[in-house]
Design a protein around this motif. Structure first.
Motif, PDB file in Angstrom:
ATOM      1  N   TYR A 136       0.823  -1.206   0.000  1.00  0.00           N
ATOM      2  CA  TYR A 136       0.000   0.000   0.000  1.00  0.00           C
ATOM      3  C   TYR A 136       0.860   1.260   0.000  1.00  0.00           C
ATOM      4  O   TYR A 136       1.843   1.360   0.746  1.00  0.00           O
ATOM      5  CB  TYR A 136      -0.916   0.023   1.222  1.00  0.00           C
ATOM      6  N   LEU A 215      -5.264   4.933   0.330  1.00  0.00           N
ATOM      7  CA  LEU A 215      -4.233   3.913   0.177  1.00  0.00           C
ATOM      8  C   LEU A 215      -4.433   3.183  -1.146  1.00  0.00           C
ATOM      9  O   LEU A 215      -5.524   2.674  -1.423  1.00  0.00           O
ATOM     10  CB  LEU A 215      -4.268   2.915   1.331  1.00  0.00           C
ATOM     11  N   HIS A 217      -3.323   0.054  -3.563  1.00  0.00           N
ATOM     12  CA  HIS A 217      -2.732  -1.284  -3.504  1.00  0.00           C
ATOM     13  C   HIS A 217      -1.972  -1.507  -4.806  1.00  0.00           C
ATOM     14  O   HIS A 217      -2.572  -1.718  -5.857  1.00  0.00           O
ATOM     15  CB  HIS A 217      -3.842  -2.322  -3.331  1.00  0.00           C
ATOM     16  N   ASP A 231      -8.624  -3.834  -4.774  1.00  0.00           N
ATOM     17  CA  ASP A 231      -8.724  -3.765  -3.313  1.00  0.00           C
ATOM     18  C   ASP A 231     -10.127  -4.131  -2.835  1.00  0.00           C
ATOM     19  O   ASP A 231     -10.798  -3.364  -2.146  1.00  0.00           O
ATOM     20  CB  ASP A 231      -8.330  -2.372  -2.831  1.00  0.00           C
TER      21      ASP A 231
END
Length: 240
Positions: A136, A215, A217, A231
């Motif tokens: 992340y 965040l 991924h 995600d």
């Protein structure tokens, strides 16, 4: 005195570099060349962070220019613990929106904008340390792949779908801009359970961090093409 954690260092760096109300909005991005420099700071391996600077929208980092960058020089000039150089590559989406952008810095004469921060441990896992190992990264942006665009997808064994966000332009002998990523299916040595596929979109695909706590991924394949994951469906407006 208690040592700062990586999360605390990231929050402090965000406040130091982020410029409120500065945003970036760019169209016609597919095939756009960019490069990145990440500066490592912190007081230990446990709390080290990496601030990412990206040339998109402010400079064109031709390979000949980027090749002149020296890690030791940049480390000393910016009083950093170390530096990660991400050589020129191409964006693979159509529209780019950055909702939190920061200050500009020059690295060897190449201008770049602060666009996010990540703890070094995550960077090592997802980008530097290996391939097909998602990690992340904290950032606030969105990518749009327009209806009718061809996208390049990796299906992970756990069902997560990753879409290519950038195509490597520096370990392919400079031929990346002339080759189609659609040929990757025969070139990647995919781990067991992974699958590469190509799809032409029947509607716009929007990838963002609106529902992921800012965040993203991310991961890379062994040819250093980069991908962002769905995600659990939170990062995509739909999963293609």
């Amino acid at each position: 005195m208690t040592e700062m954690t990586a999360q605390q260092n990231m929050e402090r760096s965000h406040q130091a570099h982020w410029i409120p109300d500065r945003k970036i909005s760019l169209d016609h991005m597919r095939g756009y060349r960019f490069a990145e420099v990440a500066l490592f700071t912190g007081t230990s391996a446990e709390n080290a962070i990496a601030d990412f600077y990206n040339s998109t929208g402010v400079d064109d980092p031709a390979p000949s220019r980027f090749a002149t960058l020296d890690k030791d020089t940049i480390t000393q000039e910016h009083k950093a613990l170390g530096v990660f150089l991400n050589p020129p590559r191409y964006w693979m989406f159509d529209e780019f929106r950055v909702f939190e952008a920061g200050d500009d810095q020059e690295f060897g004469g190449i201008k770049m904008t602060w666009m996010g921060v990540v703890d070094v441990a995550t960077l090592q896992k997802g980008i530097i340390g290996g391939n097909y190992f998602p990690g992340y990264i904290h950032r606030d942006n969105s990518f749009t792949y327009n209806q009718g665009s061809e996208v390049y997808l990796l299906d992970a064994p756990d069902g997560e779908v990753f879409v290519m966000q950038s195509y490597n332009a520096h370990t392919d002998d400079g031929l990346a801009a002339e080759q189609s990523p659609a040929t990757l299916g025969s070139r990647l040595a995919l781990p067991e359970g992974w699958r590469f596929r190509v799809k032409t979109l029947d509607r716009d695909l929007v990838v963002s961090q609106d529902k992921t706590g800012k965040l993203a991924h991310v991961m890379q394949d062994e040819l250093l093409n980069r991908y962002q994951g769905s995600d659990g469906g939170k990062a995509f407006n739909y999963v293609p």
